[in-house]
Scaffold this motif. Sequence first.
Motif, short mmCIF file in Angstrom:
data_model
loop_
_atom_site.label_atom_id
_atom_site.label_comp_id
_atom_site.label_asym_id
_atom_site.label_seq_id
_atom_site.Cartn_x
_atom_site.Cartn_y
_atom_site.Cartn_z
N GLY A 1 0.93 -1.34 0.02
CA GLY A 1 -0.04 0.07 -0.04
C GLY A 1 0.98 1.31 0.00
N HIS A 2 0.29 2.33 0.41
CA HIS A 2 1.04 3.66 0.16
C HIS A 2 1.61 4.02 1.93
CE1 HIS A 2 -3.01 5.24 -0.44
NE2 HIS A 2 -3.10 4.98 0.83
N LEU B 1 -4.45 0.83 2.84
CA LEU B 1 -4.80 0.27 1.45
C LEU B 1 -5.87 1.25 0.72
CD1 LEU B 1 -5.04 -3.68 1.91
CD2 LEU B 1 -3.22 -2.33 1.13
N ILE C 1 -6.43 2.36 -2.91
CA ILE C 1 -5.54 1.11 -3.76
C ILE C 1 -6.42 0.71 -4.55
CG2 ILE C 1 -4.23 -0.92 -3.87
CD1 ILE C 1 -2.53 1.33 -2.84
N ARG D 1 -3.46 -8.77 -5.25
CA ARG D 1 -2.05 -7.86 -4.62
C ARG D 1 -1.50 -8.16 -3.57
NH1 ARG D 1 -0.99 -2.44 -5.97
NH2 ARG D 1 0.35 -1.69 -4.41
#
Length: 432
Positions: free
Chosen positions: A92-93, A107, A110, A117
């Motif tokens: 994720g980021h 997430l 996303i 994923r």
Amino acid sequence: MLALVDGNNFYCSCERVFQPRLKNRPVVVLSNNDGCAIARSDEAKALGIKMGTPWFKIRHLEEEAGLVAMSANFALYGDMSDRMMTLAAGLGHMQEVYSIDESFIDLSGIPGDLVRRARIIRRRIHQWIGIPTCIGIGPTKTLAKLANAIAKSAERKPGSYPAHHAQICHLGACSREELGQLLQATEVGDVWGVGPRIGAQLRAQGVHTALDLQRMNPAAAKAGWSVMLEKTVRELNGVPCIEFEDEPPAKQQIACTRSFGHPITELQDLQEAITEFACRAAEKLRRQNSHTVHIMAFIRTSPFREKDPQYSHSASIPLPSPTSDSAHITQAASAILKHIYRPGFKYAKAGVMLMDLQPATRRQLTLDLDAEMPENRVRLMQAMDEVNQRFGRGTLHLASAGTTGRHRAWAMKQERLSSGFTTDWTGLAVTF
DNA sequence: TCTGGGGTCCTAGGACCC
DNA sequence: TCTGGGGTCCTAGGACCC
């Protein structure tokens, strides 16, 4: 949506990466002093070995069942953890590293199939690092934790949950009915935040499963227990109450405590141990760029040696001014030790705790005409940390930590330590 | 012979203040 | 007969987590 990526039997898995002979065998990793089991492979769990079981109680399984025990190699596990976390972050980021083997991944936003994923990341961690993981996905931390537990159970104990949840479980993608069934199949004590104490109280009130807890009135949870349990109930219902922490907050206290390899009686040995603990704690303190203003130290005999006379005492003192200087911290800890030490006891454990931490940037001005130049002390500590970082822990130390050549009576027992396969040039694995 | 180490948060109750 | 009300801060202890 959140994911929880968690290494399976993490310490055991780290050992297995470099020692393939350990695969498919029961393995435990022992705590400091080879005291008790703190990690178990699936095969060891199947033998009925519980978390925290003392080694001497399961030692017979070496002969009887081929059990292998390793001393904890925290340098190795820490390094393997860093590698695993780097790959997990790709899911994720934002990442919150929650413990040495777990991280939450944010997430939100996303796109696409999250399970697919997750499967890619899981495979990548396994292929590149060698650590098997499970991934749980859910709308809150508590549900992501629960999903992770389901993913692990479904893998390890076929039949406990539907097989398609093995390894990766996405509760956010389940229908209401299916979520209900999964919650019903989960004991209330397996919910994150419900420990043995509260679990027993809940069962006594007829709350046996995660589903029962989810259906509890949050106000009743708060009135009967605490806001903690109220949050847990809400989180089970998909309402986020526990914040995602992008970067770790500075610690409020720092401790260094150890049991000794052998009981010790002499003040000088305790003095060395306390010096070392104080210095390690001070190092951690400097690493997070904090100062302490309150120091606590304790010594104690072993409560397990019931026939020995028992003694346990601690004391704390405030410091004249905030510091992260190893010498000042050691001086204070040492003064406490002299104050609480009583001869005639077999000491088994000691420790130093630094409390009331504050940012090193906050400076209190004092008029102390005898004080050394504080900048020089800061530079000295920096130099010491750099030398020890580069050439190994203890390369530079205070003389009161003991001089080379003198036997360290209190040294830790580590009879089954693996090499620093990834942390030490001399420990590289050379053959497989 | 032999039983780990390091954290966090919440709550209740006492001391104290005006 | 009858003796307030509201608040903060600190601490110890309990519970939880890995």
